[in-house]
Every structure is written in structure tokens, then in C-alpha cells.
Design a protein around this motif. Structure first.
Motif, PDB file in Angstrom:
ATOM      1  N   VAL A   1       0.956  -1.334  -0.188  1.00 24.27           N
ATOM      2  CA  VAL A   1       0.039  -0.031  -0.043  1.00 24.27           C
ATOM      3  C   VAL A   1       0.869   1.191  -0.044  1.00 24.27           C
ATOM      4  CG1 VAL A   1      -1.896   1.297   1.157  1.00 24.27           C
ATOM      5  CG2 VAL A   1      -1.631  -1.109   1.408  1.00 24.27           C
ATOM      6  N   ARG A   2       0.437   2.250  -0.782  1.00 21.12           N
ATOM      7  CA  ARG A   2       1.408   3.405  -0.902  1.00 21.12           C
ATOM      8  C   ARG A   2       0.503   4.763  -1.161  1.00 21.12           C
ATOM      9  NH1 ARG A   2       4.518   3.388  -6.772  1.00 21.12           N
ATOM     10  NH2 ARG A   2       2.634   3.621  -8.095  1.00 21.12           N
ATOM     11  N   ASP A   3       1.363   5.615  -0.960  1.00 22.57           N
ATOM     12  CA  ASP A   3       0.486   7.064  -1.360  1.00 22.57           C
ATOM     13  C   ASP A   3       0.916   7.415  -2.809  1.00 22.57           C
ATOM     14  OD1 ASP A   3      -0.169   9.731  -1.764  1.00 22.57           O
ATOM     15  OD2 ASP A   3       0.585  10.493   0.247  1.00 22.57           O
ATOM     16  N   SER A   4      -0.081   7.475  -3.592  1.00 23.32           N
ATOM     17  CA  SER A   4       0.325   7.599  -5.023  1.00 23.32           C
ATOM     18  C   SER A   4       0.902   9.080  -5.201  1.00 23.32           C
ATOM     19  CB  SER A   4      -0.946   7.384  -5.937  1.00 23.32           C
ATOM     20  OG  SER A   4      -1.951   8.668  -5.810  1.00 23.32           O
ATOM     21  N   LYS A   5       0.760  10.229  -4.457  1.00 24.78           N
ATOM     22  CA  LYS A   5       1.536  11.289  -4.576  1.00 24.78           C
ATOM     23  C   LYS A   5       2.813  11.144  -4.290  1.00 24.78           C
ATOM     24  CE  LYS A   5      -1.376  13.277  -1.546  1.00 24.78           C
ATOM     25  NZ  LYS A   5      -2.079  12.016  -1.188  1.00 24.78           N
ATOM     26  N   CYS A   6       3.609  10.016  -3.827  1.00 24.87           N
ATOM     27  CA  CYS A   6       4.843  10.143  -3.421  1.00 24.87           C
ATOM     28  C   CYS A   6       5.245   8.500  -3.566  1.00 24.87           C
ATOM     29  CB  CYS A   6       5.035  10.252  -1.706  1.00 24.87           C
ATOM     30  SG  CYS A   6       4.322  11.808  -1.224  1.00 24.87           S
TER      31      CYS A   6
ATOM     32  N   PRO B   1       8.717   5.131   1.056  1.00 25.41           N
ATOM     33  CA  PRO B   1       8.432   3.875   1.288  1.00 25.41           C
ATOM     34  C   PRO B   1       7.059   3.630   1.427  1.00 25.41           C
ATOM     35  CG  PRO B   1      10.153   5.053   2.771  1.00 25.41           C
ATOM     36  CD  PRO B   1       9.468   5.803   1.831  1.00 25.41           C
ATOM     37  N   HIS B   2       6.634   2.441   1.355  1.00 24.67           N
ATOM     38  CA  HIS B   2       5.191   1.863   1.287  1.00 24.67           C
ATOM     39  C   HIS B   2       4.964   0.771   2.337  1.00 24.67           C
ATOM     40  CE1 HIS B   2       7.176  -0.942  -1.363  1.00 24.67           C
ATOM     41  NE2 HIS B   2       6.426  -1.950  -0.830  1.00 24.67           N
ATOM     42  N   LEU B   3       3.793   0.591   2.720  1.00 26.93           N
ATOM     43  CA  LEU B   3       3.393  -0.487   3.690  1.00 26.93           C
ATOM     44  C   LEU B   3       3.280  -1.706   3.201  1.00 26.93           C
ATOM     45  CD1 LEU B   3       0.786   1.672   5.944  1.00 26.93           C
ATOM     46  CD2 LEU B   3       3.118   1.065   6.320  1.00 26.93           C
ATOM     47  N   SER B   4       3.546  -2.957   3.913  1.00 29.22           N
ATOM     48  CA  SER B   4       3.448  -4.095   3.384  1.00 29.22           C
ATOM     49  C   SER B   4       2.862  -4.890   4.336  1.00 29.22           C
ATOM     50  CB  SER B   4       4.659  -4.829   3.049  1.00 29.22           C
ATOM     51  OG  SER B   4       5.346  -4.009   2.070  1.00 29.22           O
ATOM     52  N   PHE B   5       1.582  -5.753   4.077  1.00 27.67           N
ATOM     53  CA  PHE B   5       0.903  -6.590   4.945  1.00 27.67           C
ATOM     54  C   PHE B   5       1.021  -8.102   4.317  1.00 27.67           C
ATOM     55  CE2 PHE B   5      -0.872  -2.321   4.766  1.00 27.67           C
ATOM     56  CZ  PHE B   5      -0.930  -2.134   6.221  1.00 27.67           C
ATOM     57  N   ARG B   6       0.682  -8.991   5.174  1.00 25.35           N
ATOM     58  CA  ARG B   6       0.249 -10.593   4.655  1.00 25.35           C
ATOM     59  C   ARG B   6      -1.083 -10.377   4.481  1.00 25.35           C
ATOM     60  NH1 ARG B   6       1.310 -11.503   9.933  1.00 25.35           N
ATOM     61  NH2 ARG B   6      -0.922 -12.455   9.988  1.00 25.35           N
ATOM     62  N   PRO B   7      -1.461 -11.087   3.313  1.00 23.36           N
ATOM     63  CA  PRO B   7      -2.866 -11.147   2.621  1.00 23.36           C
ATOM     64  C   PRO B   7      -3.952 -11.121   3.767  1.00 23.36           C
ATOM     65  CG  PRO B   7      -1.404 -12.430   1.155  1.00 23.36           C
ATOM     66  CD  PRO B   7      -0.634 -12.101   2.547  1.00 23.36           C
ATOM     67  N   ASP B   8      -3.722 -12.098   4.775  1.00 23.56           N
ATOM     68  CA  ASP B   8      -4.721 -12.268   5.741  1.00 23.56           C
ATOM     69  C   ASP B   8      -4.638 -11.160   6.697  1.00 23.56           C
ATOM     70  OD1 ASP B   8      -2.094 -13.026   6.846  1.00 23.56           O
ATOM     71  OD2 ASP B   8      -3.111 -14.251   8.433  1.00 23.56           O
ATOM     72  N   ALA B   9      -3.876 -10.397   6.972  1.00 23.66           N
ATOM     73  CA  ALA B   9      -3.800  -9.211   7.594  1.00 23.66           C
ATOM     74  C   ALA B   9      -4.521  -8.152   7.090  1.00 23.66           C
ATOM     75  CB  ALA B   9      -2.289  -8.846   8.451  1.00 23.66           C
ATOM     76  N   PHE B  10      -4.098  -7.851   5.739  1.00 28.18           N
ATOM     77  CA  PHE B  10      -4.829  -6.818   4.938  1.00 28.18           C
ATOM     78  C   PHE B  10      -6.303  -7.262   4.850  1.00 28.18           C
ATOM     79  CE2 PHE B  10      -5.817  -4.583   0.935  1.00 28.18           C
ATOM     80  CZ  PHE B  10      -5.547  -3.317   1.449  1.00 28.18           C
ATOM     81  N   THR B  11      -6.732  -8.472   4.567  1.00 32.89           N
ATOM     82  CA  THR B  11      -8.251  -8.922   4.614  1.00 32.89           C
ATOM     83  C   THR B  11      -8.963  -8.462   5.930  1.00 32.89           C
ATOM     84  OG1 THR B  11      -7.671 -10.506   3.086  1.00 32.89           O
ATOM     85  CG2 THR B  11      -9.958 -10.761   4.090  1.00 32.89           C
ATOM     86  N   ALA B  12      -8.266  -8.818   7.018  1.00 31.63           N
ATOM     87  CA  ALA B  12      -8.653  -8.428   8.522  1.00 31.63           C
ATOM     88  C   ALA B  12      -8.904  -6.930   8.504  1.00 31.63           C
ATOM     89  CB  ALA B  12      -7.932  -9.080   9.448  1.00 31.63           C
ATOM     90  N   PHE B  13      -8.116  -6.160   8.046  1.00 30.98           N
ATOM     91  CA  PHE B  13      -8.079  -4.695   8.171  1.00 30.98           C
ATOM     92  C   PHE B  13      -9.307  -4.309   7.182  1.00 30.98           C
ATOM     93  CE2 PHE B  13      -6.946  -0.888   5.573  1.00 30.98           C
ATOM     94  CZ  PHE B  13      -6.810   0.076   6.793  1.00 30.98           C
ATOM     95  N   LEU B  14      -9.273  -4.890   6.261  1.00 28.06           N
ATOM     96  CA  LEU B  14     -10.632  -4.366   5.302  1.00 28.06           C
ATOM     97  C   LEU B  14     -11.884  -4.795   5.769  1.00 28.06           C
ATOM     98  CD1 LEU B  14      -9.249  -5.179   1.725  1.00 28.06           C
ATOM     99  CD2 LEU B  14      -9.106  -2.950   2.813  1.00 28.06           C
ATOM    100  N   ASP B  15     -11.861  -6.046   6.301  1.00 29.20           N
ATOM    101  CA  ASP B  15     -13.265  -6.487   7.221  1.00 29.20           C
ATOM    102  C   ASP B  15     -13.487  -5.373   8.307  1.00 29.20           C
ATOM    103  OD1 ASP B  15     -13.606  -8.468   5.335  1.00 29.20           O
ATOM    104  OD2 ASP B  15     -12.676  -9.908   6.824  1.00 29.20           O
TER     105      ASP B  15
END
Length: 78
Positions: free
Chosen positions: A52-57, A61-75
């Protein structure tokens, strides 16, 4: 959505151009981002990592997540 791929050279590649392997990420802009350049979040999905990143920059650096952690975040934010 960005049509350009962002290429990363493998850490196993040397600086002389031999044994080079590159991996590409395709970045996708959030549907909540506006067309005027503000509030832009982009995501690139790989089998083992969600970036995940800010498209203006994009070079920052950007953030990186395991797929299960990102899914939990979205939920959680839904």
C-alpha cells in the motif's frame, strides 16, 4: 489505476548485469481516491504480500501486509 509496472531487481542480481531477475508490481488506485491528486491510495497485490502506498509519493516507502492481515483490516473498516 497506473498502467506502468514498478520493477524491482532481485537481491541476488549483481551490479554487472548478469544473473538479473526483476519482479513487477502493478499498482491500482483506490476507488475512493479523487481525480485531483488528493487522498490517493494505491495497492499492489502479490501472492504473499499486499503493498500500500501514497500515489502522490510513489518513490517513498510503502506499507506491506500479509494477505490475511490486509483482509482483516478491510473487514474491520467496512
Amino acid at each position: 489505476m497506473s498502467d506502468e509496472l514498478m520493477w524491482f531487481t532481485s537481491s541476488y542480481s549483481d551490479t554487472e548485469g548478469s544473473a538479473c531477475v526483476e519482479v513487477a508490481l502493478a499498482w491500482y488506485k483506490s476507488s475512493y481516491s479523487d481525480d485531483e491528486g488528493s487522498a490517493c491510495v494505491e495497492v499492489a497485490a502479490c501472492p504473499t504480500t499486499i503493498h500500500v502506498r501514497d500515489s502522490k509519493c510513489p518513490a517513498d516507502p510503502h506499507l506491506s501486509f500479509r494477505p490475511d492481515a490486509f483482509t482483516a483490516f478491510l473487514d474491520t473498516i467496512r
